[in-house]
Scaffold this active site. Structure first.
Site, PDB file in Angstrom:
ATOM      1  N   ASP A   1       0.833  -1.209   0.000  1.00 52.29           N
ATOM      2  CA  ASP A   1       0.000   0.000   0.000  1.00 52.29           C
ATOM      3  C   ASP A   1       0.864   1.255   0.000  1.00 52.29           C
ATOM      4  OD1 ASP A   1      -2.225  -1.666   0.395  1.00 52.29           O
ATOM      5  OD2 ASP A   1      -1.789  -1.722   2.548  1.00 52.29           O
TER       6      ASP A   1
ATOM      7  N   LYS B   1      19.329   6.802   6.233  1.00 54.35           N
ATOM      8  CA  LYS B   1      19.249   5.383   5.890  1.00 54.35           C
ATOM      9  C   LYS B   1      20.630   4.756   6.007  1.00 54.35           C
ATOM     10  CE  LYS B   1      17.935   6.831   1.906  1.00 54.35           C
ATOM     11  NZ  LYS B   1      17.661   6.962   0.483  1.00 54.35           N
TER      12      LYS B   1
ATOM     13  N   ASP C   1      18.474   2.448  -4.879  1.00 54.72           N
ATOM     14  CA  ASP C   1      19.566   2.028  -5.772  1.00 54.72           C
ATOM     15  C   ASP C   1      20.796   1.553  -5.000  1.00 54.72           C
ATOM     16  OD1 ASP C   1      20.044   4.843  -4.986  1.00 54.72           O
ATOM     17  OD2 ASP C   1      21.841   4.603  -6.204  1.00 54.72           O
TER      18      ASP C   1
HETATM   19  N1  PLP Z   1      24.000  13.192   0.129  1.00 52.49           N
HETATM   20  C1  PLP Z   1      24.057  14.210  -0.762  1.00 52.49           C
HETATM   21  C2  PLP Z   1      24.745  15.454  -0.379  1.00 52.49           C
HETATM   22  C3  PLP Z   1      23.467  14.109  -2.012  1.00 52.49           C
HETATM   23  O1  PLP Z   1      23.524  15.143  -2.868  1.00 52.49           O
HETATM   24  C4  PLP Z   1      22.823  12.894  -2.342  1.00 52.49           C
HETATM   25  C5  PLP Z   1      22.186  12.764  -3.631  1.00 52.49           C
HETATM   26  O2  PLP Z   1      21.890  13.737  -4.313  1.00 52.49           O
HETATM   27  C6  PLP Z   1      22.785  11.862  -1.397  1.00 52.49           C
HETATM   28  C7  PLP Z   1      23.367  12.038  -0.181  1.00 52.49           C
HETATM   29  C8  PLP Z   1      22.066  10.578  -1.662  1.00 52.49           C
HETATM   30  O3  PLP Z   1      20.691  10.824  -1.720  1.00 52.49           O
HETATM   31  P1  PLP Z   1      19.643   9.641  -1.885  1.00 52.49           P
HETATM   32  O4  PLP Z   1      19.469   9.007  -0.557  1.00 52.49           O
HETATM   33  O5  PLP Z   1      18.404  10.330  -2.380  1.00 52.49           O
HETATM   34  O6  PLP Z   1      20.217   8.712  -2.903  1.00 52.49           O
HETATM   35 CA    CA Z   2      20.089   6.758  -3.862  1.00 53.02          CA
END
Ligand code: PLP
Ligand code: CA
Length: 303
Positions: A22, A227, A252
């Protein structure tokens, strides 16, 4: 041993997979876009999920932007989302500091190694801070700084937390302040510890890379709130009603996104191969972090 199933090109398998959930938690960079390049048919894929009655939540480790900044990025990309659906590692850190950490009344200020996204999210929770984008910190260290850091006179006595994120202006002076606060007992937190910051053809230093000197010199790792930290999931759950068994994490990166979903005992995890991790990493025998399923690109879900 768990096995990951490829959904790309298999309409029946896609429908059966989507029907299990959901709520979909979306990683952003590497799934929806790469830097400023939005992947083809992403808005259409998200619309398809909304039309099927799915709740969408966006969960990013990017600490440099606040939720409001992210909303502007979504608008520009033509992706429909409201601020309540967006969660960032700076927000997760702010929630943790304001609502979970039990700091003494005279030690509630946060020293930031990072950008304005962290400042905005701390401010939104009423947390005082220093460091961050302060222009006085963007200079070479002088002998007087060494002296004033060593005897503590340069330090703000109210600082009880060092929060490290990605700082594009990192220098010796900023790191020296961080280390001085840590030596005086400040709680050591990080927005996230992503080793790298991927860009289309190359990768750069992520928050973990930029913060590594502090880890080496202090000799301890920070508690990370992005995360795969479950603090991030707690922050989402505090605002979004969800049944974990009917929630799927899409991402990813195996060691952040997919690990986050597995540790959170979510009903499913879906890897998208347009970002950091390669399928060989989770299809290999004995792989530690295996998504339930994967697609080559997000729009494959359109069938
Ligand atoms: N940290 C920074 C400064 C970023 O610019 C990014 C991606 O643009 C990330 C981490 C990773 O982001 P995400 O968790 O959306 O992949
Ligand atoms: Ca990512």
């Amino acid at each position: 041993m768990s096995v990951s199933h490829c959904l790309t090109g298999d309409k029946v398998a896609i429908d059966a997979f989507l029907d299990q959930f959901d709520v979909f938690l979306f990683d952003c960079d590497g799934v929806l876009w790469s830097g400023n390049h939005i992947f083809p048919d992403v808005p259409e894929t998200l619309d398809m999920l909304r039309n099927r009655g799915k709740r969408l939540v966006f969960v990013t480790n990017n600490s440099t932007k606040s939720r409001q900044d992210y909303k502007a990025k979504f608008d520009k990309a033509g992706i429909q989302a409201n601020v309540e659906e967006i969660f960032g590692s700076s927000y997760s850190a702010a929630i943790y500091i304001a609502r979970i950490l039990d700091l003494p009344a005279d030690k509630k200020k946060v020293y930031i190694l990072g950008e304005s996204g962290i400042e905005q999210e701390l401010a939104s929770e009423g947390i005082k801070y220093c460091g961050g984008t302060d222009p006085n910190m963007r200079r070479d260290i002088e002998q007087e700084d060494f002296d004033a850091l060593a005897d503590g006179s340069a330090l703000d006595p109210e600082v009880g937390v060092v929060l490290a994120g990605l700082d594009f202006h990192v220098n010796y002076l900023k790191l020296a302040y961080g280390l001085a606060y840590l030596q005086r007992g400040a709680v050591y937190l990080a927005t996230n510890t992503d080793s790298t910051l991927p860009m289309s053809k190359s990768f750069f230093l992520g928050a973990g890379g930029v913060g590594a000197p502090l880890v080496t010199s202090f000799g301890k790792e920070p508690l990370s709130l992005g995360k795969p930290s479950q603090a991030m999931l707690d922050a989402v759950e505090a605002k979004v009603k969800m049944d974990r068994s009917r929630t799927c994490m899409i991402g990813d990166r195996l060691n952040t996104d997919i690990r986050f979903g597995i540790d959170g005992k979510l009903g499913g995890t879906l890897a998208v191969l347009t970002g950091v991790s390669k399928k060989e990493e989770f299809l290999a025998d004995g792989a530690e972090t295996v998504p339930a399923a994967y697609v080559e690109k997000l729009s494959d879900l359109l069938g």
